[in-house]
Scaffold this motif. Structure first.
Motif, PDB file in Angstrom:
ATOM      1  N   VAL A  25       0.684  -1.353   0.044  1.00 36.13           N
ATOM      2  CA  VAL A  25       0.033  -0.098   0.152  1.00 36.13           C
ATOM      3  C   VAL A  25       1.002   1.135  -0.005  1.00 36.13           C
ATOM      4  O   VAL A  25       0.505   2.506  -0.078  1.00 36.13           O
ATOM      5  CB  VAL A  25      -0.985  -0.072   0.931  1.00 36.13           C
ATOM      6  CG1 VAL A  25      -1.812  -1.145   0.933  1.00 36.13           C
ATOM      7  CG2 VAL A  25      -0.327   0.005   2.641  1.00 36.13           C
ATOM      8  N   SER A  26       2.169   1.354   0.357  1.00 33.21           N
ATOM      9  CA  SER A  26       3.136   2.330   0.431  1.00 33.21           C
ATOM     10  C   SER A  26       3.943   2.440  -0.739  1.00 33.21           C
ATOM     11  O   SER A  26       4.491   3.562  -1.267  1.00 33.21           O
ATOM     12  CB  SER A  26       3.783   2.462   1.795  1.00 33.21           C
ATOM     13  OG  SER A  26       4.484   1.269   1.854  1.00 33.21           O
ATOM     14  N   CYS A  79       1.204  13.543   2.637  1.00 30.67           N
ATOM     15  CA  CYS A  79       0.826  11.983   2.810  1.00 30.67           C
ATOM     16  C   CYS A  79      -0.249  11.703   2.298  1.00 30.67           C
ATOM     17  O   CYS A  79      -0.868  10.820   2.904  1.00 30.67           O
ATOM     18  CB  CYS A  79       1.607  11.524   3.953  1.00 30.67           C
ATOM     19  SG  CYS A  79       3.317  11.597   4.076  1.00 30.67           S
ATOM     20  N   THR A 104      -2.835   4.785  -3.533  1.00 35.51           N
ATOM     21  CA  THR A 104      -1.887   3.600  -3.118  1.00 35.51           C
ATOM     22  C   THR A 104      -1.392   3.047  -4.546  1.00 35.51           C
ATOM     23  O   THR A 104      -1.922   3.092  -5.645  1.00 35.51           O
ATOM     24  CB  THR A 104      -2.489   2.750  -2.306  1.00 35.51           C
ATOM     25  OG1 THR A 104      -3.754   1.964  -2.850  1.00 35.51           O
ATOM     26  CG2 THR A 104      -3.208   3.318  -0.853  1.00 35.51           C
ATOM     27  N   LEU A 112      -5.059  -2.177   7.160  1.00 33.53           N
ATOM     28  CA  LEU A 112      -5.743  -1.744   6.011  1.00 33.53           C
ATOM     29  C   LEU A 112      -6.875  -1.097   6.151  1.00 33.53           C
ATOM     30  O   LEU A 112      -7.390  -0.288   5.264  1.00 33.53           O
ATOM     31  CB  LEU A 112      -5.659  -2.905   5.135  1.00 33.53           C
ATOM     32  CG  LEU A 112      -4.381  -3.549   4.740  1.00 33.53           C
ATOM     33  CD1 LEU A 112      -4.679  -4.667   3.687  1.00 33.53           C
ATOM     34  CD2 LEU A 112      -3.159  -2.603   4.228  1.00 33.53           C
ATOM     35  N   TYR A 138      -7.295   2.591   6.030  1.00 34.41           N
ATOM     36  CA  TYR A 138      -7.004   3.198   4.855  1.00 34.41           C
ATOM     37  C   TYR A 138      -8.135   2.855   3.701  1.00 34.41           C
ATOM     38  O   TYR A 138      -8.095   2.987   2.577  1.00 34.41           O
ATOM     39  CB  TYR A 138      -5.679   3.120   4.229  1.00 34.41           C
ATOM     40  CG  TYR A 138      -4.708   3.622   5.326  1.00 34.41           C
ATOM     41  CD1 TYR A 138      -4.431   4.788   5.359  1.00 34.41           C
ATOM     42  CD2 TYR A 138      -4.128   2.649   6.022  1.00 34.41           C
ATOM     43  CE1 TYR A 138      -3.370   5.307   6.367  1.00 34.41           C
ATOM     44  CE2 TYR A 138      -3.017   3.109   6.995  1.00 34.41           C
ATOM     45  CZ  TYR A 138      -2.819   4.391   7.081  1.00 34.41           C
ATOM     46  OH  TYR A 138      -1.948   4.904   7.974  1.00 34.41           O
ATOM     47  N   VAL A 196      -8.640  -0.020   2.392  1.00 32.29           N
ATOM     48  CA  VAL A 196      -8.177  -0.809   1.199  1.00 32.29           C
ATOM     49  C   VAL A 196      -8.445  -1.927   1.166  1.00 32.29           C
ATOM     50  O   VAL A 196      -8.342  -2.906   2.193  1.00 32.29           O
ATOM     51  CB  VAL A 196      -6.252  -0.967   1.145  1.00 32.29           C
ATOM     52  CG1 VAL A 196      -5.594  -1.574   0.182  1.00 32.29           C
ATOM     53  CG2 VAL A 196      -5.788   0.382   1.312  1.00 32.29           C
ATOM     54  N   GLU A 205      -9.074   5.003  -6.167  1.00 32.10           N
ATOM     55  CA  GLU A 205      -8.788   5.236  -4.809  1.00 32.10           C
ATOM     56  C   GLU A 205      -9.506   3.838  -4.374  1.00 32.10           C
ATOM     57  O   GLU A 205     -10.388   3.184  -4.972  1.00 32.10           O
ATOM     58  CB  GLU A 205      -9.613   6.238  -4.097  1.00 32.10           C
ATOM     59  CG  GLU A 205      -9.168   7.660  -4.405  1.00 32.10           C
ATOM     60  CD  GLU A 205      -7.821   7.929  -3.551  1.00 32.10           C
ATOM     61  OE1 GLU A 205      -7.286   7.095  -3.003  1.00 32.10           O
ATOM     62  OE2 GLU A 205      -7.316   9.005  -3.985  1.00 32.10           O
TER      63      GLU A 205
END
Length: 876
Positions: free
Chosen positions: A131-132, A144, A148, A169, A172, A174, A453
């Motif tokens: 994810v980063s 920031c 992703t 996760l 965020y 995800v 996203e």
């Protein structure tokens, strides 16, 4: 404890990492990567990247930590070929989607796959890397905030690792789509808002196993679980679902130790051996079962039916000759087997990257070749490798050496990986087909390919619905769980010692039909001498006609069968309660159904009714005969004496008295209830009033025979006699009319005498009216009896005072005995008593008054003369 420490350490490191990143962002518009994560990975570029986390090694080795320098990344050992095949299934699915012109046209999917080494910390590191990203520095417009590198992640295989990864996760949004994490705790949408899975949760797995237990009637079972999230949550589900509503209960629940603890295993097996439960459900991993089975074999505990969870249903390590005598016939739940056309050809064309390092991004394939074939990647000709000192093509080596890797006939976790990738692809396809201005996001906007996203994909993933080429429907409910389906497997122990795990059915839940279980019982192998499924109940089922009564201090499955009480029934097996029958029904002798209550009334068809009817008709006939005799001999002195007209009227009234008794026989109707007492009362008043007048005439005649008594006869002429009878009878008719109008007798179904019978009777309506009716008859009867008694000493040849006295004594005695007998007699017997009283009193009057006269008329005609009547005949 070790898991907890590792996780705590990891989150502490993450905290410092994010703190550093945030503090850095306060002073610059870029995000700085704190550390590179390079372990075992595989990448493919594309317009949209999907991440994947798979277990390629069984355990890691961490370098020594000096706490003075940054810790080095661990090294993973013991390569897992099947885990690698799962990762390649994801790669195959993405390649297949890219070749499909109908799904995601003009969009190319890529992937980034990482190894987790079956460790929570490494798995979280891989997820954060996905994810980063791996770029050293990322320039952002704001602090920031940005898209992703991956849009979603397929993984992880473990519930424990999925809990940890999804916790991070979820912050965020995800999406994490697991193909093997089954813990029911992951269905908590508040804790894990972005978690999805294509494998059923343990909640349904428990439900599926309960469906098997219910199918075979196994209500008394033992439960053994592993000491981890997998086992603990399964035990909670079992305890909540396998209760009275679930059709059974647990004989015992035991927890297998994490390590091989001989004393604890000995205790658990001893509990199993002593228990009466013949079915044992095991929610544990293969390693736990191996330790348990060693002790089972040592103690030689046989005669058990094992129910396996999906974690060890297909485990080959347990299918050994020394264990199969105990585990043969096991029924288990397995992940749905699917078919993936083309996967085997894809696996056949896997080639290693001919380099000496892992920086090329495909180190997974290199690890696989090094593990499987021990290849040394010297520069051979293109497409060739050196294996065992000889050159051979990769395809030849795979086909000849690794048949398990290429066996795609039993794809289970891989099939779930395949469904997970396609679920993401269909969700992405729906998202990209959004029409501008009609989108689901703020201001009806749509997602854009250039800046997708993860949270946008989540919206469509929740609504995805498609059918695989294998025919299975894939969609997610509000908790992120897919429509569940499990295969039911059976361990067959063949005569030659080989073992086969065969599919014998399935359990699934559909959107419309609910839960369904399908079993081919003819294919099931039972490891018992009878070759039939065992019985495993604490108490045998309660048959219809009984109810279950729990035994105090014992589990709910242990009960006694108590017969239903009278008037209550149970028509199902194992009924908790007996239900009362409707008002007009009663329980059958077996107490399993309600039957109409027997009806009781004084019937013409029963012996008592026949006798009374016969007596009534006989009395009526006698009255008619006597009346005929008197009419034929109406001119004779004995008939003419004492007003023959009253004698005729008396005979008619007696005939009515006999006939009115018939109204008391038969099923009570409204009209019979209303008429019977009125007819009875009027008939008897007419009869008694005639007798009373005859008695008064006797007294008047005797008094007139004395000097000065001639005047008394003028009050007892024929007209006065008729008038007196009419007045007395009319008064009774008036009493009956008032009674019927004010509170008429009605038929009534009485169930107080007998609970299983309906007694049909006439309730008098007004007790006062009935008492007045009887009291009036009694008053006239007593008065007649007193007057006759006063005239008893008159010459016998002159009057019939003694006959009247005798008849009235009979009448009064009968009705005096009637009252207590009537009150104490229930139901039809009360009617029988009243009929008997009517017939007895009528017969007494008929016999006492007319018997002697008929005797003289028929048998002693010489005495039927005026002289004999007047007492002047000296002949004796």
């Amino acid at each position: 404890m070790k898991l907890f420490l590792n996780t705590s350490l990891l989150f502490l490191m993450l905290y410092f990492c994010f703190s550093s990143a945030v503090s850095s962002s306060l002073y610059s518009s870029s995000c700085q990567l704190q550390r590179q994560f390079n372990l075992n990975e595989m990448h493919k570029p594309g317009d949209v990247i999907l991440g994947g986390i798979f277990g390629l090694h069984f355990f890691p080795a961490y370098p020594d930590m000096s706490f003075t320098s940054e810790p080095q990344q661990p090294t993973c050992y013991s390569f897992d070929v099947l885990g690698f095949r799962a990762s390649q299934t994801m790669a195959f699915a993405i390649d297949e989607i890219n070749r499909n012109s109908n799904l995601l046209p003009n969009v190319t999917l890529g992937y980034s796959l990482y190894d987790n080494c079956v460790q929570v910390g490494i798995g979280i590191g891989a997820a954060l890397t996905l994810v980063s990203g791996q770029e050293e520095q990322v320039t952002l417009e704001e602090n920031c905030v940005g898209a992703t590198p991956v849009l979603a992640i397929v993984g992880d295989a473990s519930s424990t690792r999925s809990i940890a990864i999804s916790t991070v996760l979820g912050l965020y949004r995800v999406p994490l789509v697991s193909y093997f994490a089954t813990c029911s705790c992951l269905s908590n949408r508040q804790k894990f808002p972005s978690f999805f899975r294509t494998i059923p949760s343990d909640a349904f797995q428990v439900n599926a196993m309960i469906q098997i237990l219910k199918h075979f009637g196994w209500t008394w079972t033992g439960l053994i679980i592993s000491d981890d999230d997998y086992g603990v949550h399964a035990a909670r589900s079992f305890h909540s679902d396998l209760g009275p509503a679930g059709g059974g209960c647990l004989a015992y629940t035991e927890i297998l130790p994490q390590a091989d603890d001989p004393a604890e295993l000995r205790r658990i097996v001893d509990v199993m051996r002593k228990s009466t439960a013949q079915v044992v459900v095991v929610f544990a991993h293969q390693s736990h079962m191996l330790n348990l089975m060693k002790e089972v074999v040592r103690q030689n505990v046989t005669g058990l039916q094992w129910i396996a969870s999906e974690a060890w249903t297909t485990g080959t390590s347990l299918q050994t000759p020394d264990v199969m005598p105990y585990l043969g016939g096991t029924l288990g739940i397995a992940i749905r087997r699917g078919e993936i056309p083309g996967l085997r050809d894809f696996l056949l064309h896997i080639r290693p990257e001919l380099h000496h390092n892992n920086t090329d991004g495909n180190s997974m394939i290199n690890q696989f070749w090094e593990h499987t074939f021990q290849c040394r990647f010297a520069p051979p000709p293109a497409g060739w490798v050196e294996a065992g000192g000889e050159l051979c093509t990769g395809q030849e080596v795979i086909e000849n050496e690794d048949t398990d890797f290429l066996d795609v006939s039993n794809l289970r976790p891989e099939y779930n990986v395949y469904k997970a990738v396609y679920a993401l692809a269909y969700a992405l396809d729906d998202m990209l087909q959004c029409e501008p201005g009609r989108g689901p996001f703020s201001n009806n906007t749509c997602a854009h390919l250039q800046r997708l996203e993860p949270w946008q994909l989540m919206h469509y993933l929740e609504k995805v619905n498609f059918t695989t080429t294998f025919g299975d429907q894939v969609s997610f409910d509000e908790n992120g769980d897919a429509l569940p389906i499990y295969d039911i497997m059976n361990w067959v122990w063949l005569p030659d010692g080989r073992t086969e795990v065969q599919r014998v059915g399935e359990v699934k839940r559909s959107a419309f039909k609910g839960e369904e279980i399908t079993l081919d019982e003819d294919k099931i192998f039972w490891n018992f001498e009878s070759k039939q499924p065992p019985r495993s109940v604490c108490s045998e089922s309660c048959p219809p006609g009984t109810r279950m009564a729990r035994k105090k201090g014992e589990p709910v499955c242990c009960f006694d069968c108590v017969p239903c009480s009278e008037g209550k029934v149970s028509n199902t097996t194992d009924s908790m309660e007996c239900t009362s029958c409707p008002e007009d029904f009663w329980s059958s002798p077996q107490r399993d159904h309600c039957v109409p209550k027997k009806t009781e009334f004084l019937s013409y068809h029963e012996p008592l009714g026949i006798c009374l009817t016969t007596t009534s008709l006989l009395g009526t006939c006698i009255c008619v005969v006597v009346l005929g005799i008197f009419i034929q001999h109406h001119s004779t002195p004995i008939v003419r004496a004492n007003n023959s007209e009253l004698s005729f009227l008396l005979l008619v009234s007696l005939k009515f008295c006999f006939l009115c008794s018939l109204l008391f026989i038969g099923r009570p109707r409204l009209w019979t209830c209303q008429i019977r007492h009125a007819a009875f009362g009027i008939s008897f008043v007419l009869c008694v009033s005639c007798i009373l007048v005859k008695t008064m005439v006797v007294l008047a005649v005797f008094r007139a025979s004395k000097p000065g008594g001639e005047s008394s006869l003028k009050w007892f002429g024929a007209v006065q006699q008729r008038g007196t009878v009419l007045v007395l009878t009319t008064l009774q008719a008036a009493i009956c009319t008032v009674w019927l109008v004010s509170a008429s007798p009605v038929p009534h179904k009485n169930t107080q005498y007998h609970s299983d019978k309906i007694v049909y009777e006439c309730v008098v309506g007004s007790t006062v009216g009935f008492a007045v009716l009887l009291g009036y008859i009694g008053l006239l009867a007593v008065l007649s009896c007193l007057l006759a008694f006063l005239a008893r000493n008159l010459p016998d040849s002159f009057n019939e005072a003694k006959l009247i006295t005798f008849s009235m004594l009979i009448f009064c005695a009968v009705w005096a005995a009637f009252v207590p007998a009537y009150i104490s007699s229930p139901g039809k017997y009360a009617d029988a008593v009243e009929v008997f009283a009517i017939l007895a009193s009528s017969s007494g009057l008929l016999g006492a008054l007319f018997g002697p006269k008929c005797y003289i008329i028929l048998l002693r005609p010489e005495r039927n003369t005026k002289k004999a009547i007047m007492g002047r005949d000296t002949t004796k």
